[in-house]
Design a protein around this motif. Structure first.
Motif, PDB file in Angstrom:
ATOM      1  N   THR A   6       6.751  -4.440  -0.247  1.00 44.05           N
ATOM      2  CA  THR A   6       7.279  -3.238  -1.169  1.00 44.05           C
ATOM      3  C   THR A   6       8.790  -3.036  -0.861  1.00 44.05           C
ATOM      4  OG1 THR A   6       6.845  -0.821  -1.591  1.00 44.05           O
ATOM      5  CG2 THR A   6       6.909  -1.285   0.754  1.00 44.05           C
ATOM      6  N   THR A   7       9.447  -2.581  -1.969  1.00 40.63           N
ATOM      7  CA  THR A   7      10.897  -2.492  -2.165  1.00 40.63           C
ATOM      8  C   THR A   7      11.178  -1.054  -1.966  1.00 40.63           C
ATOM      9  OG1 THR A   7      10.943  -4.606  -3.141  1.00 40.63           O
ATOM     10  CG2 THR A   7      12.774  -3.092  -3.181  1.00 40.63           C
ATOM     11  N   LEU A   8      12.194  -0.455  -1.018  1.00 43.59           N
ATOM     12  CA  LEU A   8      12.519   0.835  -0.812  1.00 43.59           C
ATOM     13  C   LEU A   8      14.135   0.877  -0.886  1.00 43.59           C
ATOM     14  CD1 LEU A   8      10.580   1.874   2.339  1.00 43.59           C
ATOM     15  CD2 LEU A   8       9.787   2.093  -0.074  1.00 43.59           C
ATOM     16  N   THR A   9      14.666   1.905  -1.874  1.00 46.01           N
ATOM     17  CA  THR A   9      15.894   2.199  -1.745  1.00 46.01           C
ATOM     18  C   THR A   9      16.116   3.362  -0.743  1.00 46.01           C
ATOM     19  OG1 THR A   9      16.079   1.571  -4.051  1.00 46.01           O
ATOM     20  CG2 THR A   9      17.771   2.899  -3.310  1.00 46.01           C
ATOM     21  N   MET A  52      -0.932   3.121  11.288  1.00 45.36           N
ATOM     22  CA  MET A  52      -1.026   2.473   9.827  1.00 45.36           C
ATOM     23  C   MET A  52      -1.483   1.051   9.863  1.00 45.36           C
ATOM     24  SD  MET A  52       2.895   4.228   8.620  1.00 45.36           S
ATOM     25  CE  MET A  52       2.647   3.469   6.853  1.00 45.36           C
ATOM     26  N   SER A  53      -2.158   0.837   8.750  1.00 46.80           N
ATOM     27  CA  SER A  53      -2.320  -0.763   8.787  1.00 46.80           C
ATOM     28  C   SER A  53      -1.956  -1.323   7.363  1.00 46.80           C
ATOM     29  CB  SER A  53      -4.012  -0.923   8.650  1.00 46.80           C
ATOM     30  OG  SER A  53      -4.494  -0.210   7.794  1.00 46.80           O
ATOM     31  N   THR A  54      -1.642  -0.430   6.340  1.00 42.07           N
ATOM     32  CA  THR A  54      -0.908  -0.982   5.354  1.00 42.07           C
ATOM     33  C   THR A  54       0.469  -0.371   5.045  1.00 42.07           C
ATOM     34  OG1 THR A  54      -1.698   0.446   3.663  1.00 42.07           O
ATOM     35  CG2 THR A  54      -3.171  -1.239   4.489  1.00 42.07           C
ATOM     36  N   LEU A  55       1.150  -0.788   3.869  1.00 41.68           N
ATOM     37  CA  LEU A  55       2.367  -0.177   3.533  1.00 41.68           C
ATOM     38  C   LEU A  55       2.006   0.846   2.117  1.00 41.68           C
ATOM     39  CD1 LEU A  55       4.722  -3.071   3.360  1.00 41.68           C
ATOM     40  CD2 LEU A  55       4.560  -1.379   5.378  1.00 41.68           C
ATOM     41  N   LEU A  56       0.631   1.447   2.345  1.00 44.78           N
ATOM     42  CA  LEU A  56       0.575   1.916   0.916  1.00 44.78           C
ATOM     43  C   LEU A  56       1.094   3.302   0.888  1.00 44.78           C
ATOM     44  CD1 LEU A  56      -1.773   1.750  -1.299  1.00 44.78           C
ATOM     45  CD2 LEU A  56      -3.178   3.109   0.268  1.00 44.78           C
ATOM     46  N   ASP A  57       1.588   3.899   2.126  1.00 41.28           N
ATOM     47  CA  ASP A  57       2.288   5.273   1.854  1.00 41.28           C
ATOM     48  C   ASP A  57       3.657   5.079   1.194  1.00 41.28           C
ATOM     49  OD1 ASP A  57       0.399   6.008   3.505  1.00 41.28           O
ATOM     50  OD2 ASP A  57       1.668   6.484   5.351  1.00 41.28           O
ATOM     51  N   PHE A  58       4.070   3.827   0.911  1.00 39.98           N
ATOM     52  CA  PHE A  58       5.160   3.623   0.015  1.00 39.98           C
ATOM     53  C   PHE A  58       4.907   3.275  -1.373  1.00 39.98           C
ATOM     54  CE2 PHE A  58       6.143   2.600   4.544  1.00 39.98           C
ATOM     55  CZ  PHE A  58       7.009   3.788   4.805  1.00 39.98           C
ATOM     56  N   ARG A  59       3.640   3.478  -1.958  1.00 38.98           N
ATOM     57  CA  ARG A  59       3.404   2.814  -2.921  1.00 38.98           C
ATOM     58  C   ARG A  59       3.864   3.643  -4.167  1.00 38.98           C
ATOM     59  NH1 ARG A  59      -2.561   2.796  -5.902  1.00 38.98           N
ATOM     60  NH2 ARG A  59      -2.220   1.656  -7.575  1.00 38.98           N
ATOM     61  N   PHE A  60       4.177   5.113  -4.167  1.00 41.28           N
ATOM     62  CA  PHE A  60       4.665   5.964  -4.999  1.00 41.28           C
ATOM     63  C   PHE A  60       6.006   6.447  -4.951  1.00 41.28           C
ATOM     64  CE2 PHE A  60      -0.077   6.379  -5.474  1.00 41.28           C
ATOM     65  CZ  PHE A  60      -0.114   5.896  -6.504  1.00 41.28           C
ATOM     66  N   LYS A  61       6.224   6.573  -3.467  1.00 45.21           N
ATOM     67  CA  LYS A  61       7.729   7.141  -3.270  1.00 45.21           C
ATOM     68  C   LYS A  61       8.309   5.914  -2.693  1.00 45.21           C
ATOM     69  CE  LYS A  61      10.286  10.684  -0.830  1.00 45.21           C
ATOM     70  NZ  LYS A  61      10.423  11.681   0.081  1.00 45.21           N
ATOM     71  N   ARG A  62       9.586   5.554  -3.295  1.00 44.40           N
ATOM     72  CA  ARG A  62      10.334   4.453  -2.752  1.00 44.40           C
ATOM     73  C   ARG A  62      11.696   4.762  -2.897  1.00 44.40           C
ATOM     74  NH1 ARG A  62       7.673  -0.852  -5.669  1.00 44.40           N
ATOM     75  NH2 ARG A  62       5.402  -0.283  -5.261  1.00 44.40           N
ATOM     76  N   ASN A  63      12.135   5.955  -2.879  1.00 45.49           N
ATOM     77  CA  ASN A  63      13.553   6.305  -2.479  1.00 45.49           C
ATOM     78  C   ASN A  63      13.640   7.607  -1.503  1.00 45.49           C
ATOM     79  OD1 ASN A  63      14.964   5.116  -5.029  1.00 45.49           O
ATOM     80  ND2 ASN A  63      13.325   6.066  -5.854  1.00 45.49           N
ATOM     81  N   TYR A  64      14.517   7.030  -0.411  1.00 45.94           N
ATOM     82  CA  TYR A  64      14.616   8.185   0.877  1.00 45.94           C
ATOM     83  C   TYR A  64      16.134   8.254   0.886  1.00 45.94           C
ATOM     84  CZ  TYR A  64       9.638   6.974   1.260  1.00 45.94           C
ATOM     85  OH  TYR A  64       8.329   6.976   1.278  1.00 45.94           O
ATOM     86  N   VAL A  85      16.310  10.365   8.821  1.00 39.62           N
ATOM     87  CA  VAL A  85      15.009   9.834   8.108  1.00 39.62           C
ATOM     88  C   VAL A  85      14.348   8.903   8.572  1.00 39.62           C
ATOM     89  CG1 VAL A  85      13.834   8.862   6.026  1.00 39.62           C
ATOM     90  CG2 VAL A  85      15.472  10.684   5.533  1.00 39.62           C
ATOM     91  N   VAL A  86      13.192   9.111   9.263  1.00 39.22           N
ATOM     92  CA  VAL A  86      12.470   7.916  10.005  1.00 39.22           C
ATOM     93  C   VAL A  86      11.308   7.544   9.578  1.00 39.22           C
ATOM     94  CG1 VAL A  86      11.478   7.247  12.316  1.00 39.22           C
ATOM     95  CG2 VAL A  86      13.346   8.768  12.030  1.00 39.22           C
ATOM     96  N   LEU A  87      11.188   6.573   8.800  1.00 35.63           N
ATOM     97  CA  LEU A  87      10.013   5.880   8.042  1.00 35.63           C
ATOM     98  C   LEU A  87       9.033   5.119   8.908  1.00 35.63           C
ATOM     99  CD1 LEU A  87      12.154   4.572   4.812  1.00 35.63           C
ATOM    100  CD2 LEU A  87      10.977   6.623   5.179  1.00 35.63           C
ATOM    101  N   LYS A  88       7.772   5.362   9.178  1.00 37.04           N
ATOM    102  CA  LYS A  88       6.949   4.706   9.942  1.00 37.04           C
ATOM    103  C   LYS A  88       6.315   3.595   9.111  1.00 37.04           C
ATOM    104  CE  LYS A  88       7.396   7.571  13.279  1.00 37.04           C
ATOM    105  NZ  LYS A  88       6.278   8.560  13.837  1.00 37.04           N
ATOM    106  N   VAL A  89       6.325   2.358   9.778  1.00 39.97           N
ATOM    107  CA  VAL A  89       5.571   1.384   9.163  1.00 39.97           C
ATOM    108  C   VAL A  89       4.515   0.677  10.344  1.00 39.97           C
ATOM    109  CG1 VAL A  89       7.585   0.802   7.876  1.00 39.97           C
ATOM    110  CG2 VAL A  89       7.399  -0.217   9.909  1.00 39.97           C
ATOM    111  N   PRO A  90       3.567  -0.069   9.558  1.00 40.68           N
ATOM    112  CA  PRO A  90       2.745  -0.541  10.714  1.00 40.68           C
ATOM    113  C   PRO A  90       3.512  -1.768  11.402  1.00 40.68           C
ATOM    114  CG  PRO A  90       2.002  -0.943   8.274  1.00 40.68           C
ATOM    115  CD  PRO A  90       3.467  -0.332   8.377  1.00 40.68           C
ATOM    116  N   CYS A  91       2.829  -2.083  12.643  1.00 32.88           N
ATOM    117  CA  CYS A  91       3.231  -3.066  13.341  1.00 32.88           C
ATOM    118  C   CYS A  91       3.080  -4.281  12.929  1.00 32.88           C
ATOM    119  CB  CYS A  91       2.600  -3.134  14.842  1.00 32.88           C
ATOM    120  SG  CYS A  91       3.052  -1.803  15.767  1.00 32.88           S
ATOM    121  N   GLY A  92       4.211  -5.295  12.876  1.00 31.78           N
ATOM    122  CA  GLY A  92       4.145  -6.624  11.997  1.00 31.78           C
ATOM    123  C   GLY A  92       4.811  -6.410  10.707  1.00 31.78           C
TER     124      GLY A  92
END
Length: 336
Positions: A6-9, A52-64, A85-92
């Motif tokens: 995924t791509t985030l701004t 978390m096991s995927t990046l699904l939390d960032f599917r709809f919100k991509r601007n922080y 702002v602290v974004l949590k992501v899966p290990c790896g």
């Protein structure tokens, strides 16, 4: 659903402006400057978690965007810092600058944290500018602007051994036979659409993580099929198992396809130690099984396979020997 890219701004907060103020109190005719400093803008961090096991939390919100710092105030009061702002992501998860593909960080362990965008510095108030020549400065420093950038997150599963094979080679069946994972199993190609993980009990208090990815087909490097897109999930493994079904096509041809696709993907996959596993031997008679195993051994001798063996996940034949071989692969030992 499974989301692994995924791509985030991301944008850090602006620093608060410094304050221009003069002290006004009874019986103090020349109070002088007392403008406080502005608060620092909030920063943007990315932190690894095992929740978390995927990046699904960032599917709809991509601007922080982090919070801005507050402006300074009179009486030398500093403004509050902006909220991080602290974004949590899966290990790896690997973080890249999307503009130039620069690697910003590789988050492998729980709690590992990197700062992506630092907040703007707060401006100085006029109290900071007083001196002998200018005892009542009437200017202050504006807050520093925050930083904005676009990042690309790529999730690569953390596993010890990766299963690689063509569609319907028996990867998911093997995973379900030696682990508690329950991937979808069916008699048609591309049953596996997303990577799967399972823990294998290797005995004597040893275990390893097994990764199953969608099947590879010839031309995957040019975009055919699904497997090449998911090969990143076996980049972190210590070793690979190349699975081949002799009932579908000649063993050496299937192995050539797998080896070629691994080389075209690059990123050290072709250099990992690997073993060859002939699967679904319950569908063949003894003579056909022996012939397929001989072909696989000849191919393995030419290409440096650590070991070649045959199994049947349906009947369980060869699975105990496979676990012993996986233990040796896991510890990186050359087999005699």
């Amino acid at each position: 659903m499974f989301l692994d890219i995924t791509t985030l701004t991301l944008e850090s907060g602006k620093g608060g402006d410094g304050c221009v103020s003069t002290r006004r109190e009874k019986y103090i005719p020349r109070g002088g400057p007392d403008g406080g400093n502005g608060g620092a803008g909030g920063s943007v961090w990315i932190e690894a978690t095992d929740e978390m096991s995927t990046l699904l939390d960032f599917r709809f919100k991509r601007n922080y965007k982090a919070g801005a710092g507050n402006a300074g105030e009179g009486n030398r009061r500093s403004g509050a810092d902006g909220q991080d702002v602290v974004l949590k992501v899966p290990c790896g998860t690997t973080v890249f600058n999307a503009a130039d593909d620069t690697l910003l960080g590789d988050l492998l362990e729980v709690g590992q944290k990197i700062q992506i965008a630092r907040g703007g510095r707060g401006g100085k108030g006029n109290w900071e500018y007083r001196n002998a020549r200018n005892q009542t400065p009437m200017h202050a420093q504006p807050g520093q602007e925050g930083r904005k950038l676009t990042v690309r997150l790529e999730l690569k599963l953390i596993a010890d051994i990766g299963l690689v094979g063509e569609p319907n080679a028996g990867k998911s069946t093997l995973l379900s036979s030696v682990t508690a994972a329950r991937p979808k199993v069916a008699d048609y190609p591309f049953t596996t659409l997303v990577p799967n993980l399972g823990i294998v009990d290797l005995g004597d208090y040893n275990s390893c993580t097994l990764a199953d990815i969608p099947g590879l087909i010839e031309g995957a490097a040019e975009g055919r099929g699904l497997g090449h897109e998911f090969l990143r999930h076996v980049e972190r493994t210590r070793a690979l198992l190349l699975l081949v079904d002799p009932s579908m096509e000649p063993v050496d041809r299937a192995l050539d396809v797998l080896r070629r696709e691994l080389k075209q993907h690059g990123r050290r996959l072709a250099e990992l130690p690997f073993a060859v596993v002939v699967t679904k031997t319950d569908l063949l008679d003894e003579e056909a099984t022996a012939a397929a195993l001989d072909d696989a051994r000849a191919w393995g001798a030419r290409h440096g396979a650590v070991e070649v063996m045959s199994i049947s996940s349906a009947t369980g034949r060869g699975l105990p020997e496979l676990k012993k071989m996986m233990l040796r692969l896991y510890h990186g030992l050359q087999l005699e």
